[in-house]
Design a protein around this motif. Structure first.
Motif, mmCIF file in Angstrom:
data_model
loop_
_atom_site.group_PDB
_atom_site.id
_atom_site.type_symbol
_atom_site.label_atom_id
_atom_site.label_comp_id
_atom_site.label_asym_id
_atom_site.label_seq_id
_atom_site.Cartn_x
_atom_site.Cartn_y
_atom_site.Cartn_z
ATOM 1 N N TYR A 1 0.837 -1.208 0.000
ATOM 2 C CA TYR A 1 0.000 0.000 0.000
ATOM 3 C C TYR A 1 0.866 1.250 0.000
ATOM 4 C CZ TYR A 1 -3.527 3.361 1.606
ATOM 5 O OH TYR A 1 -4.357 4.455 1.732
ATOM 6 N N GLU A 2 1.948 1.233 0.757
ATOM 7 C CA GLU A 2 2.829 2.394 0.840
ATOM 8 C C GLU A 2 3.535 2.658 -0.484
ATOM 9 O OE1 GLU A 2 2.958 4.447 3.295
ATOM 10 O OE2 GLU A 2 1.562 3.262 4.513
ATOM 11 N N GLU A 3 3.735 1.622 -1.301
ATOM 12 C CA GLU A 3 4.413 1.799 -2.582
ATOM 13 C C GLU A 3 3.555 2.534 -3.608
ATOM 14 O OE1 GLU A 3 5.753 -1.891 -4.092
ATOM 15 O OE2 GLU A 3 7.320 -2.170 -2.572
ATOM 16 N N LEU A 4 2.236 2.528 -3.425
ATOM 17 C CA LEU A 4 1.351 3.170 -4.393
ATOM 18 C C LEU A 4 1.507 4.683 -4.338
ATOM 19 C CD1 LEU A 4 -1.891 1.069 -3.789
ATOM 20 C CD2 LEU A 4 -0.427 0.985 -5.807
ATOM 21 N N PRO A 5 1.472 5.362 -5.480
ATOM 22 C CA PRO A 5 1.573 6.831 -5.479
ATOM 23 C C PRO A 5 0.353 7.463 -4.833
ATOM 24 C CG PRO A 5 1.105 6.004 -7.694
ATOM 25 C CD PRO A 5 1.404 4.812 -6.851
ATOM 26 N N ASP A 6 0.515 8.681 -4.351
ATOM 27 C CA ASP A 6 -0.555 9.358 -3.611
ATOM 28 C C ASP A 6 -1.814 9.536 -4.440
ATOM 29 O OD1 ASP A 6 0.945 9.536 -1.311
ATOM 30 O OD2 ASP A 6 1.725 11.537 -1.751
ATOM 31 N N TYR A 7 -1.674 9.842 -5.740
ATOM 32 C CA TYR A 7 -2.872 10.084 -6.536
ATOM 33 C C TYR A 7 -3.741 8.834 -6.652
ATOM 34 C CZ TYR A 7 -1.136 7.708 -10.779
ATOM 35 O OH TYR A 7 -0.702 6.780 -11.682
ATOM 36 N N VAL A 8 -3.124 7.643 -6.564
ATOM 37 C CA VAL A 8 -3.894 6.399 -6.589
ATOM 38 C C VAL A 8 -4.607 6.200 -5.258
ATOM 39 C CG1 VAL A 8 -3.731 3.881 -6.732
ATOM 40 C CG2 VAL A 8 -2.417 5.307 -8.296
ATOM 41 N N LYS A 9 -3.896 6.416 -4.150
ATOM 42 C CA LYS A 9 -4.494 6.223 -2.826
ATOM 43 C C LYS A 9 -5.565 7.273 -2.535
ATOM 44 C CE LYS A 9 -0.359 6.071 -0.865
ATOM 45 N NZ LYS A 9 0.725 5.928 0.134
ATOM 46 N N ASN A 10 -5.350 8.496 -2.980
ATOM 47 C CA ASN A 10 -6.328 9.551 -2.726
ATOM 48 C C ASN A 10 -7.554 9.445 -3.617
ATOM 49 O OD1 ASN A 10 -4.590 10.623 -0.825
ATOM 50 N ND2 ASN A 10 -3.739 12.168 -2.197
ATOM 51 N N GLY A 11 -7.420 8.763 -4.744
ATOM 52 C CA GLY A 11 -8.535 8.688 -5.685
ATOM 53 C C GLY A 11 -9.352 7.415 -5.613
ATOM 54 N N ASN A 12 -8.922 6.445 -4.769
ATOM 55 C CA ASN A 12 -9.611 5.152 -4.727
ATOM 56 C C ASN A 12 -9.700 4.610 -3.305
ATOM 57 O OD1 ASN A 12 -9.588 4.283 -7.838
ATOM 58 N ND2 ASN A 12 -7.588 5.151 -7.352
ATOM 59 N N LEU A 13 -10.753 3.856 -3.057
ATOM 60 C CA LEU A 13 -10.812 3.002 -1.875
ATOM 61 C C LEU A 13 -10.170 1.681 -2.280
ATOM 62 C CD1 LEU A 13 -14.435 3.670 -0.570
ATOM 63 C CD2 LEU A 13 -12.298 4.403 0.491
#
Length: 283
Positions: free
Chosen positions: A83-95
């Protein structure tokens, strides 16, 4: 929402014709304002009509559910390396729900896209506040987050869509992801060598076409395959991506090009929006 509404301002009417989804964004902000206003008035005991009262209750109830779900997911994902490896725009845009919870090996996530305005208010902001409360993010990072999210979610980009893909290619920057198109490492290579294992065969074929003028050498040279893909997908949208994938498969199937398309299902059009791989999405 009533998308046929255009308002009486002639300038905005013209602007909605050249900026995609501008009218939808304005309508969405208006609906959010009306629902939020009704919710605040309902919570503070104001007497409203039946329609507005029901609207306010739904706004608060559904917002609370989304907030609780988002914070619970953030708590469960705390310390998860994938989860930490994912870029912020992916984490902020999706559950995001890790499929390893269901026995699937690898860093795969099922992704449910968040709604724009309500997703920011009831999901992304509560998740970021939780990270701040648990010491996972600093005050400076919080300030950067709020500025980035509010300007991207509530801001209206005045640049006509017809100019954006070309402008992004010119400045080597993706305005959506807030990341460079060509990484610092690849920028040291010749333009024709700026690609990876996921680059399409179409972009690889076009990389040698001398269409870019180098003022330093005074000669035309090839273009980075990454830039080619950005321009085709930017102007062609999903159809442009499907076109590159389809032509690439034909080229590889006939032996006209070496196999370059990914075998990973998470890189295929449409599917990649709902199924993510931490390794392939890492910046």
């Amino acid at each position: 929402m009533n998308f046929s509404r255009r308002g009486s301002n002639s300038f905005l009417q013209d602007l909605t014709q050249i900026i995609p989804f501008l009218n939808a964004r304005i309508q969405g902000l208006d609906v959010l304002y009306q629902a939020g206003k009704a919710g605040v008035m309902t919570a503070t005991g104001y007497q409203l009509g039946e329609r507005d009262a029901n609207l306010g209750k739904k706004f608060l109830y559904r917002g609370a559910i989304l907030m609780a779900l988002s914070v619970a997911l953030e708590m469960m994902l705390e310390g998860d390396e994938d989860y930490e490896e994912l870029p912020d725009y992916v984490k902020n845009g999706n559950l995001l729900i890790p499929l390893k919870w269901f026995g699937v090996e690898g860093g795969y996530f099922a992704a449910y896209p968040k709604p724009f305005e309500t997703g920011l208010l009831f999901s992304t902001i509560p998740q970021e506040l939780y990270k701040a409360a648990t010491g996972q993010t600093s005050g400076r990072e919080m300030a950067k987050f709020f500025w980035s999210e509010f300007t991207s979610t509530f801001g209206l980009n005045p640049i006509p869509q017809a100019m954006i893909p070309g402008l992004e290619a010119l400045v080597n920057y993706d305005f959506y992801t807030d990341l460079p198109l060509i990484s610092e490492g690849k920028a040291r290579l010749a333009p024709e060598l700026q690609y990876d294992s996921r680059t399409s065969s179409v972009a690889m074929m076009l990389r040698g076409v001398p269409i870019k003028y180098n003022f330093t050498t005074g000669r035309f040279e090839g273009v980075s395959p990454i830039i080619i893909e950005q321009i085709i997908s930017g102007y062609g949208g999903p159809i442009g991506s499907y076109f590159m994938q389809g032509i690439g498969l034909l080229m590889e199937g006939t032996g006209a090009a070496e196999e370059r398309l990914p075998r990973d299902i998470t890189q295929l059009p449409a599917i990649k929006s709902f199924l993510l791989d931490a390794e392939s999405r890492s910046p």
